[in-house]
Design a protein around this motif. Structure first.
Motif, short mmCIF file in Angstrom:
data_model
loop_
_atom_site.label_atom_id
_atom_site.label_comp_id
_atom_site.label_asym_id
_atom_site.label_seq_id
_atom_site.Cartn_x
_atom_site.Cartn_y
_atom_site.Cartn_z
N ILE A 61 0.85 -1.19 0.00
CA ILE A 61 0.00 0.00 0.00
C ILE A 61 0.89 1.24 0.00
O ILE A 61 1.82 1.33 0.81
N PRO A 62 0.67 2.20 -0.89
CA PRO A 62 1.48 3.41 -0.90
C PRO A 62 1.53 4.07 0.48
O PRO A 62 0.55 4.06 1.22
N ALA A 63 2.69 4.62 0.81
CA ALA A 63 2.97 5.30 2.08
C ALA A 63 3.40 4.31 3.17
O ALA A 63 3.97 4.73 4.17
N LEU B 36 -8.91 6.20 6.46
CA LEU B 36 -9.29 4.89 7.00
C LEU B 36 -9.14 4.87 8.52
O LEU B 36 -10.00 4.34 9.23
N MET B 37 -8.06 5.47 9.03
CA MET B 37 -7.84 5.49 10.47
C MET B 37 -8.93 6.28 11.18
O MET B 37 -9.40 5.90 12.26
N GLY C 194 4.58 -0.51 0.32
CA GLY C 194 4.43 0.30 -0.88
C GLY C 194 5.78 0.75 -1.43
O GLY C 194 6.01 0.75 -2.65
N ARG C 195 6.69 1.12 -0.52
CA ARG C 195 8.04 1.50 -0.95
C ARG C 195 8.74 0.32 -1.61
O ARG C 195 9.39 0.46 -2.64
N GLY D 35 -1.70 7.81 -0.99
CA GLY D 35 -1.85 6.65 -0.12
C GLY D 35 -1.91 7.02 1.34
O GLY D 35 -2.71 6.49 2.11
N PHE D 36 -1.06 7.97 1.73
CA PHE D 36 -1.05 8.42 3.13
C PHE D 36 -2.37 9.08 3.50
O PHE D 36 -2.92 8.85 4.59
#
Length: 420
Positions: free
Chosen positions: A366-368, A406-407, A372-373, A399-400
């Protein structure tokens, strides 16, 4: 208050270990690490050791290691700037004063014509109040910018994240989640040595009060040789026979102190989680304490929990679990509150499980996140060249933002679940 302290300690340990993995491998690769942070938001506490500032920040939602080159350098020296130069014993520039130059009377003031502080490490310019002679000044690899009275270390290209090999960058990112698995392994190993660990042998473990086993005269440590003339050698075989014989008398052939004896036991009826009836006799799985045995047991527990968490994530992706079943900081806090009431050892086991969970979540593509990296590094390995930094940065930013959204949703669900 005890729950608050326990939560802060657990959160701090998990994030510290994770970010320590990034820090250690980044430094081993020669990357300049500007900051090691626990938490986000405003700084609560900070100190500097060597070239890294260690900080504790207000919001307990993660942490980070700020490596040179991952973000655009905050200070640039451009043509036309007037800067002050200070020199070391070798005659190289070791400080570039950006503003408030009057506070540094020993600095040589120049008007910049050209500057490359990453690769060539030179500043070319005219010294003010002197003949207009263009001169090159060699810049030290350990130079600093001085701005608003604060010294900020310059990062030559060979100290930046992007200058390192694909393997070095991959290790620096992967080391965070890896350290979470290592932490869980060591916690399980410690608990195995102190508390003991379960073994799959046909031996009577701890007896529950008022259980059928205690009432019949079975004792902890009894070795079960057979049940109703059926030989058994593992705990799984003992449990299987007991569960299918609720309210039916079973004859246990056991060995105690070198002697064999028969003991009749009648399992009580109980209901399993699926509602089916099963027999129980009130005996826990046998345990053993051994340094050598605790090590492979820790590896097994780490693997088992990893598999369970991945299976749960798979069910979430396929829709078998709903997003309402996810827990954020509030849900973890409430779970910690329950676990903390059961003692320090169970709290340590809970910490190990959370550590594995953190490691797995961070490895998701997942990006961030770290995963993702690593996904971009994999693409780089296939393409033979890196993805454009600006495009990658935009993907991670989006992504962040989605992760923060989501959080917020998960946290709101937790608040409704536990407080409304």
């Amino acid at each position: 208050m005890n729950t608050v302290i326990a939560f802060i300690i657990i959160f701090g340990v998990l994030v510290f270990v994770h970010e320590l993995g990034h820090l250690v491998f980044a430094k081993r690769a020669g990357i300049l690490c500007r900051e090691f942070a626990i938490g986000f938001g405003p700084k609560v506490f900070s100190f500097k050791k060597q070239e890294t500032v260690y900080t504790i920040r207000l919001l307990p939602i993660g942490g980070f290691v700020r490596m040179a080159g991952e973000d655009p350098e905050v200070i640039e020296v451009k043509p036309g700037y007037h800067v002050g130069l200070m020199f070391d014993a070798k005659g190289e520039v070791n400080k570039v004063v950006i503003n408030n130059k009057d506070k540094y009377p020993d600095a040589k003031i120049i008007e910049v014509e050209y500057a490359d502080l990453e690769r060539e490490l030179i500043i070319r310019g005219y010294e003010l109040n002197e003949e207009e002679t263009l001169k090159d000044y060699k810049v030290s690899k350990e130079s600093y910018f001085v701005m608003d009275g604060q010294e900020i270390q310059n990062a030559p290209f060979d100290r930046q994240f992007g200058s390192k090999t694909l393997m070095q960058r991959t290790l620096a990112i992967f080391a965070g989640p890896m350290m979470n698995f290592i932490l869980a392994f060591f916690i399980f190993a410690f608990l195995g040595m102190v508390q003991g660990y379960y073994i799959n042998e046909a031996v009577i473990g701890e007896l529950a009060p008022d259980g059928a086993a205690q009432a019949s005269g079975l004792q902890q440590g009894d070795k079960v040789l057979a049940i109703n003339d059926e030989s058994v050698s593992t705990w799984e075989e003992v449990v299987k026979i007991i569960q299918v014989n609720a309210n039916e008398e079973l004859l246990f052939l056991i060995e105690r102190d070198g002697q064999s004896m028969n003991i009749p036991v009648t399992p009580k009826s109980d209901k399993a989680e699926n509602g089916e009836e099963r027999g129980v006799i009130g005996v826990f799985m046998p345990t053993e304490k051994s340094f050598l045995g605790a090590i492979p047991n820790a590896a097994t527990e780490t693997y088992t929990w990893t598999k369970e968490i991945i299976t749960g994530l798979g069910k979430l992706i396929t829709g078998q679990f709903s997003i309402d079943m996810l827990s954020g900081p509030v849900g973890i806090y409430k779970s910690t509150e329950v676990v903390a009431e059961s003692g320090i050892f169970l709290l340590m086991r809970w910490t190990a499980v959370l550590s594995i969970n953190l490691g797995i979540i961070n490895l998701l593509p997942i990006p961030a996140l770290d995963g993702g990296r690593l996904m971009f590094f994999a693409a780089e390995a296939v393409r033979g060249k890196p993805i454009d930094r600006h495009k990658e940065g935009l993907v991670h930013f989006i992504g962040f933002a989605l992760l923060m959204l989501l959080m917020l949703v998960v946290t709101w669900n937790d608040i409704q679940k536990f407080f409304l």
